[in-house]
Each structure stands twice: as structure tokens, then as C-alpha cells.
Scaffold this motif. Structure first.
Motif, PDB file in Angstrom:
ATOM      1  N   PHE A  42       0.848  -1.186   0.000  1.00 55.80           N
ATOM      2  CA  PHE A  42       0.000   0.000   0.000  1.00 55.80           C
ATOM      3  C   PHE A  42       0.888   1.242   0.000  1.00 55.80           C
ATOM      4  CE2 PHE A  42      -3.748   2.378   1.870  1.00 55.80           C
ATOM      5  CZ  PHE A  42      -4.663   1.993   0.912  1.00 55.80           C
ATOM      6  N   PHE A  79      -4.949  -7.401   4.437  1.00 58.43           N
ATOM      7  CA  PHE A  79      -5.637  -6.273   5.078  1.00 58.43           C
ATOM      8  C   PHE A  79      -6.817  -6.768   5.906  1.00 58.43           C
ATOM      9  CE2 PHE A  79      -8.787  -2.885   5.248  1.00 58.43           C
ATOM     10  CZ  PHE A  79      -8.028  -1.873   5.817  1.00 58.43           C
ATOM     11  N   ALA A  96      -2.505   0.707   8.708  1.00 56.68           N
ATOM     12  CA  ALA A  96      -2.465   0.234   7.333  1.00 56.68           C
ATOM     13  C   ALA A  96      -3.255   1.170   6.427  1.00 56.68           C
ATOM     14  CB  ALA A  96      -3.062  -1.175   7.258  1.00 56.68           C
ATOM     15  N   GLY A  97      -3.032   2.461   6.574  1.00 60.23           N
ATOM     16  CA  GLY A  97      -3.854   3.387   5.812  1.00 60.23           C
ATOM     17  C   GLY A  97      -5.311   3.066   6.106  1.00 60.23           C
ATOM     18  N   MET A  98      -5.560   2.737   7.375  1.00 60.08           N
ATOM     19  CA  MET A  98      -6.898   2.250   7.724  1.00 60.08           C
ATOM     20  C   MET A  98      -7.844   3.396   8.044  1.00 60.08           C
ATOM     21  SD  MET A  98      -8.167  -0.488  10.557  1.00 60.08           S
ATOM     22  CE  MET A  98      -7.398  -1.938   9.854  1.00 60.08           C
ATOM     23  N   THR A  99      -8.981   3.380   7.373  1.00 58.09           N
ATOM     24  CA  THR A  99      -9.996   4.407   7.560  1.00 58.09           C
ATOM     25  C   THR A  99     -10.840   4.111   8.796  1.00 58.09           C
ATOM     26  OG1 THR A  99     -10.089   4.606   5.166  1.00 58.09           O
ATOM     27  CG2 THR A  99     -11.935   5.559   6.402  1.00 58.09           C
ATOM     28  N   ARG A 104     -16.093  -0.686  11.895  1.00 57.04           N
ATOM     29  CA  ARG A 104     -14.858  -1.146  12.546  1.00 57.04           C
ATOM     30  C   ARG A 104     -14.835  -0.770  14.028  1.00 57.04           C
ATOM     31  NH1 ARG A 104     -11.163   0.664   7.414  1.00 57.04           N
ATOM     32  NH2 ARG A 104     -11.675  -1.154   6.111  1.00 57.04           N
ATOM     33  N   GLN A 119     -11.219   8.004  -1.602  1.00 52.32           N
ATOM     34  CA  GLN A 119     -11.229   6.930  -2.592  1.00 52.32           C
ATOM     35  C   GLN A 119     -11.193   7.573  -3.972  1.00 52.32           C
ATOM     36  OE1 GLN A 119     -11.300   3.452  -1.743  1.00 52.32           O
ATOM     37  NE2 GLN A 119     -10.790   4.486   0.174  1.00 52.32           N
ATOM     38  N   GLN A 144      -9.969  -4.012  -3.181  1.00 50.36           N
ATOM     39  CA  GLN A 144      -9.250  -4.833  -2.225  1.00 50.36           C
ATOM     40  C   GLN A 144     -10.236  -5.266  -1.158  1.00 50.36           C
ATOM     41  OE1 GLN A 144      -5.968  -2.846  -0.392  1.00 50.36           O
ATOM     42  NE2 GLN A 144      -5.249  -4.684   0.642  1.00 50.36           N
ATOM     43  N   GLY A 146     -12.423  -6.105   1.842  1.00 45.06           N
ATOM     44  CA  GLY A 146     -12.596  -5.576   3.199  1.00 45.06           C
ATOM     45  C   GLY A 146     -12.220  -4.119   3.383  1.00 45.06           C
ATOM     46  N   THR A 147     -11.938  -3.418   2.281  1.00 45.51           N
ATOM     47  CA  THR A 147     -11.567  -2.004   2.393  1.00 45.51           C
ATOM     48  C   THR A 147     -12.800  -1.112   2.254  1.00 45.51           C
ATOM     49  OG1 THR A 147     -11.191  -1.862   0.021  1.00 45.51           O
ATOM     50  CG2 THR A 147      -9.290  -2.443   1.396  1.00 45.51           C
ATOM     51  N   THR A 148     -12.594   0.167   2.484  1.00 44.13           N
ATOM     52  CA  THR A 148     -13.706   1.100   2.323  1.00 44.13           C
ATOM     53  C   THR A 148     -14.121   1.192   0.852  1.00 44.13           C
ATOM     54  OG1 THR A 148     -12.025   2.834   2.436  1.00 44.13           O
ATOM     55  CG2 THR A 148     -13.388   2.524   4.374  1.00 44.13           C
ATOM     56  N   ASP A 185      -7.767   3.861  -2.454  1.00 41.36           N
ATOM     57  CA  ASP A 185      -7.329   5.122  -1.832  1.00 41.36           C
ATOM     58  C   ASP A 185      -6.431   5.937  -2.775  1.00 41.36           C
ATOM     59  OD1 ASP A 185      -8.093   3.106   0.045  1.00 41.36           O
ATOM     60  OD2 ASP A 185      -7.404   4.385   1.651  1.00 41.36           O
ATOM     61  N   GLU A 209     -11.791  10.617   4.005  1.00 41.25           N
ATOM     62  CA  GLU A 209     -11.718   9.588   5.046  1.00 41.25           C
ATOM     63  C   GLU A 209     -10.582   9.916   6.018  1.00 41.25           C
ATOM     64  OE1 GLU A 209     -11.261   5.781   3.144  1.00 41.25           O
ATOM     65  OE2 GLU A 209     -13.097   6.007   1.978  1.00 41.25           O
ATOM     66  N   TYR A 211      -7.604   8.463   8.387  1.00 36.79           N
ATOM     67  CA  TYR A 211      -6.780   7.297   8.721  1.00 36.79           C
ATOM     68  C   TYR A 211      -6.407   7.367  10.203  1.00 36.79           C
ATOM     69  CZ  TYR A 211      -5.518   6.149   3.798  1.00 36.79           C
ATOM     70  OH  TYR A 211      -5.509   5.778   2.480  1.00 36.79           O
TER      71      TYR A 211
HETATM   72  N1  GLN Z   1      -8.375   3.086   3.599  1.00 38.47           N
HETATM   73  C1  GLN Z   1      -8.916   1.865   3.154  1.00 38.47           C
HETATM   74  C2  GLN Z   1      -9.594   1.150   4.286  1.00 38.47           C
HETATM   75  O1  GLN Z   1      -9.379   1.440   5.404  1.00 38.47           O
HETATM   76  C3  GLN Z   1      -7.890   0.953   2.488  1.00 38.47           C
HETATM   77  C4  GLN Z   1      -6.788   0.521   3.384  1.00 38.47           C
HETATM   78  C5  GLN Z   1      -5.850  -0.509   2.755  1.00 38.47           C
HETATM   79  O2  GLN Z   1      -6.145  -1.102   1.741  1.00 38.47           O
HETATM   80  N2  GLN Z   1      -4.717  -0.715   3.333  1.00 38.47           N
HETATM   81  O3  GLN Z   1     -10.356   0.263   4.053  1.00 38.47           O
END
Ligand code: GLN
Length: 248
Positions: A42, A79, A96-99, A104, A119, A144, A146-148, A185, A209, A211
Motif C-alpha cells: 500500500f 488487510f 495500514a492506511g486504515m480508515t 470497525r 477513494q 481490495q 474488506g476495504t472502504t 485510496d 476519510e 486514517y
Molecule cells: N483506507 C482503506 C480502508 O481502510 C484501504 C486501506 C488498505 O487497503 N490498506 O479500508
């Protein structure tokens, strides 16, 4: 004589047992490592440079661990496995660049946000059937798992969604003509477009979004990490790290 010997022996054994226990107790009471769960495909947030995982998240995590006196260990996984790794205690935190999403938040706690993203839609440069977000409605879309991005396109009733473990695999499917568009993203999208010929980003960003770092619910670490983040924001470290990877 024998009896004295056995008493001495017993005493020695007791002593050494006590020593072992102290040593073990000492080691376990001061935890030296923090395990970060991530998905290292990522860029520019986390990706491999040779054998090392680098990127914005990796560097911010390192700065946080330095401040808190821990050694950072990065565990690379899908992810989709990060939240489970965190809730089961296999990892101390997920980054993980997680929103931050409401869904969640049902299973994990999030720290304060350290950066924002949106996005975007990636399509073929030539003759794409997807020219704007409305066209997604009837397209085959790669995301991908399970991502946003996945969450967003899953709401489109007529779209066909192909879910991949890595964003790069979704992009590969696009370059091979197997999907019409990829929703992902913005910054990783730029990295993918740079690395692959014949694809482009549509100029139509989605909602903003936030992170953040996720932790097990009610973890003592959350407050400590928030404290470190606050300092790293205030002294310009976070901005410096983000600028290093995003603006050159
Ligand atoms: N920001 C996106 C999410 O949280 C993608 C994160 C990722 O693919 N690492 O779902």
C-alpha cells in the motif's frame, strides 16, 4: 555427610529456581516490542523496499515507538486479517492506511487521526467504459477485500464486484481488461498509475476519510499513542514524514 549434601543441593536448586523465576518475571513485566499489523502493499503508506517495510505508516509507527520506549516489529498480513490480529492480541495495533469507520469501531478502538485520504477510481487510459462515478453502477469493479472501497461499491446494486487480497492484484486485473475500474485510496492509486502503463485516475474524488491506528478495545496503549501522536503533530514530525513520501 549425605544428608548435608542433599540439603545443600536442595538449597542450590531452590536458589536457582528462584533466579530463573526472577529472570522470567523480569523479562515479561517489561514489554519491549510492539507488534504492528499491516498489509505492506500500500505505497506510500507501507510497502517493501528490498526486505524492509517502509512508508508513512511505518515511519510514524517507528516515531511513536521511539517516544514510548518500544521496539517496533511490523507483521505483514492480508488487510482483511488486521482487525482480527488486533482483537485477538496477536498484534498490539493495526496501522495500514486504515480508515475510521463506524462498523470497525464495533470491534476496535481508533486513535486520533494522523492523516486523511479519499477513494478514487482508476480506469484504462483508452476507451474506458467508466468515465465517471455514475458509470460504476453497471461496471465490473476491482477492489481490495474488506476495504472502504469494497464497502462503497458493494452498495451499487447492478455493479459486479471482484475482490482481491491486494490492491495491486485489482490493478493487474484492470491492466488485463478483466475489470473496468478499480476503486482504491488516492495515494496508493497514484503509485499504481506511476508503476503501470495505460491507466489513469478519474478526477472525481469521493468523501474524505480519516486514517487512524486501531487497537483492541479499552487498550491502555490508545491513550499513550494519542499522547505520542499529539507531540509528533505539534513538532512537525508527522507532516515531515507525510511530505517525504507524498510531495517528494
Ligand atoms: N483506507 C482503506 C480502508 O481502510 C484501504 C486501506 C488498505 O487497503 N490498506 O479500508
Amino acid at each position: 555427610m549425605k544428608r548435608i549434601l542433599s540439603i545443600v543441593l536442595a538449597a542450590v536448586m531452590l536458589c536457582s529456581t528462584a533466579l530463573v523465576f526472577t529472570a522470567c518475571g523480569g523479562a515479561s513485566s517489561e514489554k519491549k516490542e510492539l507488534h504492528m499489523a499491516t498489509n505492506a502493499y500500500f505505497e506510500p503508506y507501507e510497502y517493501y523496499k528490498g526486505k524492509e517495510i517502509v512508508g508513512i505508516d511505518a515511519e510514524i509507527a517507528k516515531a511513536i515507538c521511539d517516544k514510548l520506549g518500544y521496539e517496533l516489529v511490523i507483521d505483514d498480513m492480508e488487510f482483511d486479517s488486521i482487525i482480527t490480529a488486533v482483537t485477538s492480541g496477536k498484534a498490539d495495533f493495526g496501522m495500514a492506511g486504515m480508515t475510521v469507520t463506524e462498523e470497525r469501531k464495533q470491534s476496535v478502538d481508533f486513535t486520533d487521526s494522523y492523516t486523511t485520504a479519499t477513494q478514487v477510481i482508476i480506469v484504462s487510459e483508452k476507451d474506458s467504459k467508466v468515465k465517471n462515478s455514475d458509470d460504476l453502477e453497471t461496471a465490473t469493479i476491482g477492489v481490495q477485500l474488506g476495504t472502504t472501497g469494497d464497502l462503497y461499491v458493494s452498495d451499487l446494486k447492478k455493479a459486479k464486484v471482484e475482490r482481491f487480497n491486494k490492491g495491486g492484484d485489482a490493478v493487474l486485473a484492470l491492466t488485463q481488461g478483466k475489470v473496468d475500474a478499480v476503486v482504491i485510496d488516492n495515494e496508493p492509486a497514484k503509485a499504481f498509475v506511476k508503476a503501470n502503463k495505460g491507466i489513469k485516475i478519474l478526477d472525481e474524488p469521493f468523501e474524505k476519510e480519516d486514517y487512524a491506528i486501531c487497537l483492541a478495545k479499552n487498550s491502555e496503549l490508545t491513550e499513550k499513542i494519542n499522547g505520542a501522536l499529539k507531540e509528533l503533530k505539534a513538532d512537525g514530525t508527522i507532516k515531515k514524514i507525510v511530505d517525504k513520501y507524498i510531495n517528494g
